[in-house]
Design an enzyme around this catalytic site. Structure first.
Site, PDB file in Angstrom:
ATOM      1  N   GLU A  33      -8.686  12.398   6.842  1.00  0.00           N
ATOM      2  CA  GLU A  33      -8.098  11.055   6.935  1.00  0.00           C
ATOM      3  C   GLU A  33      -7.784  10.736   8.394  1.00  0.00           C
ATOM      4  O   GLU A  33      -7.170  11.534   9.092  1.00  0.00           O
ATOM      5  CB  GLU A  33      -6.822  10.972   6.084  1.00  0.00           C
ATOM      6  CG  GLU A  33      -6.063   9.665   6.190  1.00  0.00           C
ATOM      7  CD  GLU A  33      -6.907   8.421   5.918  1.00  0.00           C
ATOM      8  OE1 GLU A  33      -7.478   8.305   4.835  1.00  0.00           O
ATOM      9  OE2 GLU A  33      -7.002   7.551   6.830  1.00  0.00           O
ATOM     10  N   LYS A  34      -8.208   9.526   8.808  1.00  0.00           N
ATOM     11  CA  LYS A  34      -7.980   9.140  10.208  1.00  0.00           C
ATOM     12  C   LYS A  34      -6.661   8.385  10.388  1.00  0.00           C
ATOM     13  O   LYS A  34      -6.162   8.261  11.509  1.00  0.00           O
ATOM     14  CB  LYS A  34      -9.145   8.306  10.739  1.00  0.00           C
ATOM     15  CG  LYS A  34      -9.312   6.955  10.076  1.00  0.00           C
ATOM     16  CD  LYS A  34     -10.461   6.170  10.688  1.00  0.00           C
ATOM     17  CE  LYS A  34     -10.629   4.848   9.981  1.00  0.00           C
ATOM     18  NZ  LYS A  34     -11.747   4.055  10.435  1.00  0.00           N
ATOM     19  N   GLY A  38      -3.238   8.106   1.666  1.00  0.00           N
ATOM     20  CA  GLY A  38      -2.977   7.075   0.652  1.00  0.00           C
ATOM     21  C   GLY A  38      -3.839   5.838   0.835  1.00  0.00           C
ATOM     22  O   GLY A  38      -3.946   5.012  -0.068  1.00  0.00           O
ATOM     23  N   GLY A  39      -4.444   5.671   2.026  1.00  0.00           N
ATOM     24  CA  GLY A  39      -5.385   4.576   2.260  1.00  0.00           C
ATOM     25  C   GLY A  39      -4.776   3.197   2.130  1.00  0.00           C
ATOM     26  O   GLY A  39      -3.561   3.012   2.255  1.00  0.00           O
ATOM     27  N   CYS A  41      -4.457   1.267  -0.505  1.00  0.00           N
ATOM     28  CA  CYS A  41      -3.596   1.007  -1.668  1.00  0.00           C
ATOM     29  C   CYS A  41      -2.134   1.298  -1.367  1.00  0.00           C
ATOM     30  O   CYS A  41      -1.277   0.444  -1.552  1.00  0.00           O
ATOM     31  CB  CYS A  41      -4.082   1.828  -2.847  1.00  0.00           C
ATOM     32  SG  CYS A  41      -3.057   1.564  -4.286  1.00  0.00           S
ATOM     33  N   GLY A 179     -10.107 -17.650   1.430  1.00  0.00           N
ATOM     34  CA  GLY A 179     -10.650 -16.834   0.338  1.00  0.00           C
ATOM     35  C   GLY A 179     -10.103 -17.312  -0.984  1.00  0.00           C
ATOM     36  O   GLY A 179      -8.947 -17.716  -1.065  1.00  0.00           O
ATOM     37  N   GLY A 180     -10.932 -17.228  -2.022  1.00  0.00           N
ATOM     38  CA  GLY A 180     -10.480 -17.687  -3.341  1.00  0.00           C
ATOM     39  C   GLY A 180     -10.547 -16.579  -4.367  1.00  0.00           C
ATOM     40  O   GLY A 180     -10.590 -16.847  -5.560  1.00  0.00           O
ATOM     41  N   HIS A 431       8.291  -5.250 -32.902  1.00  0.00           N
ATOM     42  CA  HIS A 431       8.824  -6.601 -32.678  1.00  0.00           C
ATOM     43  C   HIS A 431      10.240  -6.526 -32.096  1.00  0.00           C
ATOM     44  O   HIS A 431      11.016  -5.682 -32.536  1.00  0.00           O
ATOM     45  CB  HIS A 431       8.880  -7.352 -34.007  1.00  0.00           C
ATOM     46  CG  HIS A 431       9.506  -8.705 -33.891  1.00  0.00           C
ATOM     47  ND1 HIS A 431       8.833  -9.796 -33.371  1.00  0.00           N
ATOM     48  CD2 HIS A 431      10.760  -9.140 -34.187  1.00  0.00           C
ATOM     49  CE1 HIS A 431       9.647 -10.842 -33.379  1.00  0.00           C
ATOM     50  NE2 HIS A 431      10.819 -10.474 -33.872  1.00  0.00           N
TER      51      HIS A 431
END
Ligand code: FAD
Length: 452
Positions: A33-34, A38-39, A41, A179-180, A431
């Site tokens: 990992e650089k 966890g990246g 996310c 962006g959509g 319920h």
């Protein structure tokens, strides 16, 4: 040179889940990992967004609903949203989760190597001048915002990339969201809930293309009600004084938040030929294997889905490394959208059923009639159930509701197990619960509605 059974590049949800499974399977495993474990996310995507969205919903709910729940003494005019404090609380959660993943690497015997990896041979990578050998390689290097697509005409200092947004100490009042798709719609909701002036600018003809039209239309209408301006089929924005120009129209704004399409992040391959799609993502088969049989690619870098759960699910590539093939059925991966209310979907849309000439039954159940939704004050939305006309097999379920993203798991199980409407009915739904709305939509599809 140290060698491993498997090396994984990238520690986001794809990479670290694959690493856990590889470690548990007794494979000698390294995870490179650089940045921070966890990246996207954990550090700048899902978790930061979800926590800030909860803060925003809490803020908006106090203003709109406190009195209705019998709470007195709240002065709406005095309420303020502190972005700085909300971000600080988010940071605590992120740190806790990152530490949790670091612990899991140790627990499962995964060696973590810090630094930027590049491929340096058919069975070798290098990180900070050191070489490491592998039998199998998994690329889990994720994606990044793609400026070139829609924000290319705007100067760098006016555009904030979504990946950097939560690092900001404060945010201005007028924001254009480019962006959509999912992240753009989530950000527009969040910013509007905390009182920002928001304009969504997108090139496509509908919000979140690919989801069932009922959900997309609902979201558009909801945005209009909330005061979010949506400009669809828009040309690329250009810079103007005090804002941006869309065609001839000036939209006054303080920043542009780029949530448009993403591009793959690939390590330097130094001669290793990995086939890419036309869009520049890694081409993989249903086992997430690349054209190099000993190299796999999982998660965002494959461009199949942009979702934590899809990346983590692809961590099963490791089962294939062990000679236990597990096919990934992309069509049955749920879609979760964390707007307010939430949106979730699994299986086929009504458009897809029509295109494929599949006769179907349809049932819709509005949240306004669900007793738990009423007591909780969350009556926005509906469940739409689509089932095969002959056997009643559940083919697609599309939900707008406060907790749609939790509700979807029940029907995702159903779709994966090829459950029928009768099977759904046979499961007793306690319920009062919001999940009763799923059973009720099923009744409606069978032509036997109960509470509507
Ligand atoms: C604002 C936002 C909100 C989101 N919210 C959600 C959500 O609520 N739910 C959801 O399901 N999804 C969400 N997503 C999408 C989700 O975060 C991604 O789909 C997911 O993180 C992708 O996982 P991944 O493992 O493929 O890649 P990533 O998480 O992007 O991880 C890739 C990692 O690889 C590392 N890396 C890259 N190249 C190298 C190299 N050469 N050497 C070493 N390391 C390298 C990177 O530093 C990074 O840590 C969101 C995304 C964004 C941007």
């Amino acid at each position: 040179m140290k060698t491993y059974d498997v090396i994984i590049i990238g520690s986001g949800p794809g990479g670290y889940v694959a690493a856990i499974r590889a470690g548990q399977s007794g494979l000698k495993t390294a995870l490179v990992e650089k940045a921070r474990i966890g990246g996207c996310c954990l550090n700048w995507g899902c978790i930061p967004s979800r926590r800030l969205m909860e803060s925003a919903k809490f803020f908006a709910r106090i203003q709109a609903q406190a009195a209705g729940f019998g709470i007195e003494g709240i002065d709406n005019a005095a309420l303020k949203f502190s972005w700085k404090k909300a971000v600080a609380e988010k940071d605590k959660i992120v740190t806790k989760l990152v530490k949790g993943v670091e612990f899991l690497m140790k627990k499962n015997g995964v060696e973590v190597i810090s630094g930027e990896a590049e491929v340096s041979g058919a069975n070798q990578i290098s990180v900070a001048g050191n070489s490491y050998g592998f039998q199998k390689l998994i690329l889990a290097t994720g994606s990044r915002p793609d400026r070139k697509r829609f924000a290319a005409n705007l100067p760098d200092d006016f555009v904030v990339e979504i990946d950097d947004f939560y690092a900001r100490a404060d945010i201005p009042d007028r924001i254009v969201v480019i962006g959509g798709r999912t992240v753009a719609c989530e950000m527009a909701s969040l910013l509007r809930l905390i009182g920002k002036q928001v304009t969504v600018v997108a090139s496509q003809s509908k919000l979140i293309p690919g989801i069932d039209p009922a959900l997309s239309n609902y979201l558009l209408e909801r945005f209009r009600k909330l005061g979010i301006r949506v400009l669809l089929e828009s040309p690329m924005p250009t810079m103007a004084q005090h804002g941006v120009k869309i065609g001839e129209e000036l939209i006054e704004c303080d920043i542009v938040l780029n949530c448009a399409t993403r591009a793959a992040v690939l390590p330097k391959l130094n001669g290793m030929v990995i086939e890419l799609t036309d869009e520049g993502f890694v081409n993989v088969n249903e086992f997430r294997q690349t054209n190099q049989p000993h190299v796999y690619a999982i998660g965002d870098v494959t461009g199949t889905h942009y979702a934590q759960h899809a990346s983590a699910h692809a961590g099963v590539a490791v089962s294939h490394l062990l000679g236990k093939p597990v096919r990934i059925n992309d069509a049955k991966i749920p879609i979760n959208i964390y707007t307010d209310p939430e949106i979730a979907s699994v299986g086929l849309t009504e458009e897809q059923l029509a295109e494929r000439n599949i006769p179907y039954m349809k049932g819709e159940f509005p949240m306004q009639v669900n007793s738990k939704a009423l007591v909780e004050g969350n009556t926005e939305g509906f469940v739409k159930m689509l089932a095969d006309e002959k056997y009643g097999e559940v083919l697609g379920v599309h939900i707008v509701a406060a907790r749609a993203t939790d509700l979807i798991s029940e029907v995702a199980l159903g779709v994966n197990l090829e459950a029928t409407l009768d099977d759904l009915y046979a499961v007793v739904h306690p319920h009062p619960t919001v999940s009763e709305s799923i059973m009720e939509a099923g009744f409606k599809a069978m032509g036997k509605p109960l509470h509507i």
